[in-house]
Design an enzyme around this catalytic site. Structure first.
Site, PDB file in Angstrom:
ATOM      1  CE  LYS A  69      37.098  26.930  24.653  1.00 27.79           C
ATOM      2  NZ  LYS A  69      36.140  26.400  25.652  1.00 27.79           N
ATOM      3  N   GLY A  76      37.250  36.014  40.138  1.00 27.11           N
ATOM      4  CA  GLY A  76      36.577  36.186  38.863  1.00 27.11           C
ATOM      5  C   GLY A  76      35.080  36.199  39.088  1.00 27.11           C
ATOM      6  N   GLY A 128      32.625  37.058  36.807  1.00 25.24           N
ATOM      7  CA  GLY A 128      31.891  37.145  35.555  1.00 25.24           C
ATOM      8  C   GLY A 128      30.629  36.307  35.626  1.00 25.24           C
ATOM      9  CB  VAL A 165      31.030  30.828  35.517  1.00 20.85           C
ATOM     10  CG1 VAL A 165      31.123  29.609  36.433  1.00 20.85           C
ATOM     11  CG2 VAL A 165      30.597  30.383  34.130  1.00 20.85           C
TER      12      VAL A 165
END
Length: 351
Positions: A79, A183, A185, A187
């Site tokens: 990451k 959420g 966003g 996705v």
């Protein structure tokens, strides 16, 4: 959330550099390359300190190892993090400098880490990073990449959700199921569209009210705030923003039957999987449910085919179904079963 001591983590590499252009810290954590080069997104986020950014990179890279292993991919877990200062939202040259500084950090690892997009970055950012390093995926289609992986992540979450509904309600059909998508966003909005098309009744929330306009156009959707959505009485709770949203405070207040979303590290700590089981809530391990995106970009390393990416993301339904069956037979939580699946593959690869 309880902070994980950095010294206790079992990573292969951790690189922290202050960018020569921006002066901002850029970080890459490589958890494992047992199965292949570590693949994982670049997160651009606001952190109180570089130590917080490093801790996030370490935690997320570990999850990537188990995600790629459990899904049968020949890549490891890593990451990247770009540590923005609180309140900072760089654009133009400032953003370019940040991304090129991150490319420099990726190059330090000489191919043991390959980056991709994540929270705060997108295909255009990957194109800019690619001007400074060859170790990048998720480029736009005009540059031979796969473009935005969000639709594939959403496809995989929906597939995982069907397997969970089959386990809890006896049918994978999502028509008429109530789902809270927290959420909206890239996705979350894609998932909401897929669920609305499948006939689910949606409760959608996001801290950014500007995202409401697109969501309000979907059938069977009601908009609310994130706190209300988390505790709503629904069949499925789908956290699709940042992690750690289920914690010791709210775990006993949830009114859903299933938790299945796209966010990484939905649980503030892994012991909460036992608490959810005690509450009669089925938890779909997030690193299985949200693997569609990494399945998609991993194919860029071997010759990208969109149809193959769609099949891989849709296959998460069968992976989740198998996992839930194994968990029941072994008397484990689904999270424990998912780790066991991943560790079997890692141990096999390491001899």
């Amino acid at each position: 959330m309880t902070e994980t001591p950095l010294i206790s983590l079992d990573h292969e590499e951790l690189v922290i550099r202050r960018g020569r252009r921006s002066g901002v810290y850029t970080i890459v954590a490589v958890h494992s390359t047992v199965l292949g080069p570590a693949l994982g997104g670049c997160r651009m986020w606001r952190y109180e300190s570089s130590a917080d950014g490093a801790r996030d990179a370490l935690r997320l890279s570990r999850a990537m190892t188990f995600k790629t292993a459990a899904c049968g991919l020949d890549v490891g877990g890593g990451k990247g993090v770009i540590c923005l200062e609180p309140g900072r939202a760089p654009n133009g040259k400032a953003r370019r400098d940040l991304l090129l500084d991150f490319a420099d950090t990726v190059n330090v690892l000489e191919g043991s880490y390959i980056t991709a997009e994540d929270v705060g970055t997108g295909p255009q950012d990957m194109s800019l990073i690619a001007s400074g390093t060859k170790y990048v995926t998720g480029l736009g289609r005009s540059r031979g990449g796969s473009g935005d992986p969000s639709p594939f992540t959403a496809l995989g979450v929906e597939a995982a959700m069907r397997a969970c509904c089959e386990k809890v309600f006896g049918s994978p059909n999502l028509k008429g199921r109530t789902v809270a998508v927290v959420g909206a966003g890239r996705v979350g909005s894609q998932l909401a569209k897929r669920l609305a098309k499948a006939g689910a009744k949606l409760l959608v929330a996001d801290i950014d009210e500007s995202r409401r306009a697109a969501i309000d156009k979907l059938p069977g959707v009601r908009w609310t705030d994130p706190s209300s959505a988390m505790l709503a009485e629904v069949d499925v709770l789908a956290p699709c923003a940042l992690g750690g949203v289920i914690d010791q405070v709210n775990v006993g207040l949830l009114q859903c039957r299933i938790v299945c979303g796209s966010a990484n590290n939905i649980l503030a700590h892994e012991g909460l999987a036992d608490d959810l089981a005690a509450e009669g809530i089925l938890y779909a391990p997030d690193f299985i449910a949200n693997a569609g995106g990494i399945i998609n970009v991993s194919l860029e390393l071997q010759g990208y085919e969109a149809a193959k990416a769609r099949r891989g993301a849709a296959g998460i339904e069968q992976t989740m179904r198998m996992l839930l069956q194994e968990a029941e037979e072994a008397g484990l939580t689904p999270l424990e079963a998912a780790y066991r699946l991943a560790r079997r593959r890692l141990q096999s690869a390491s001899g």
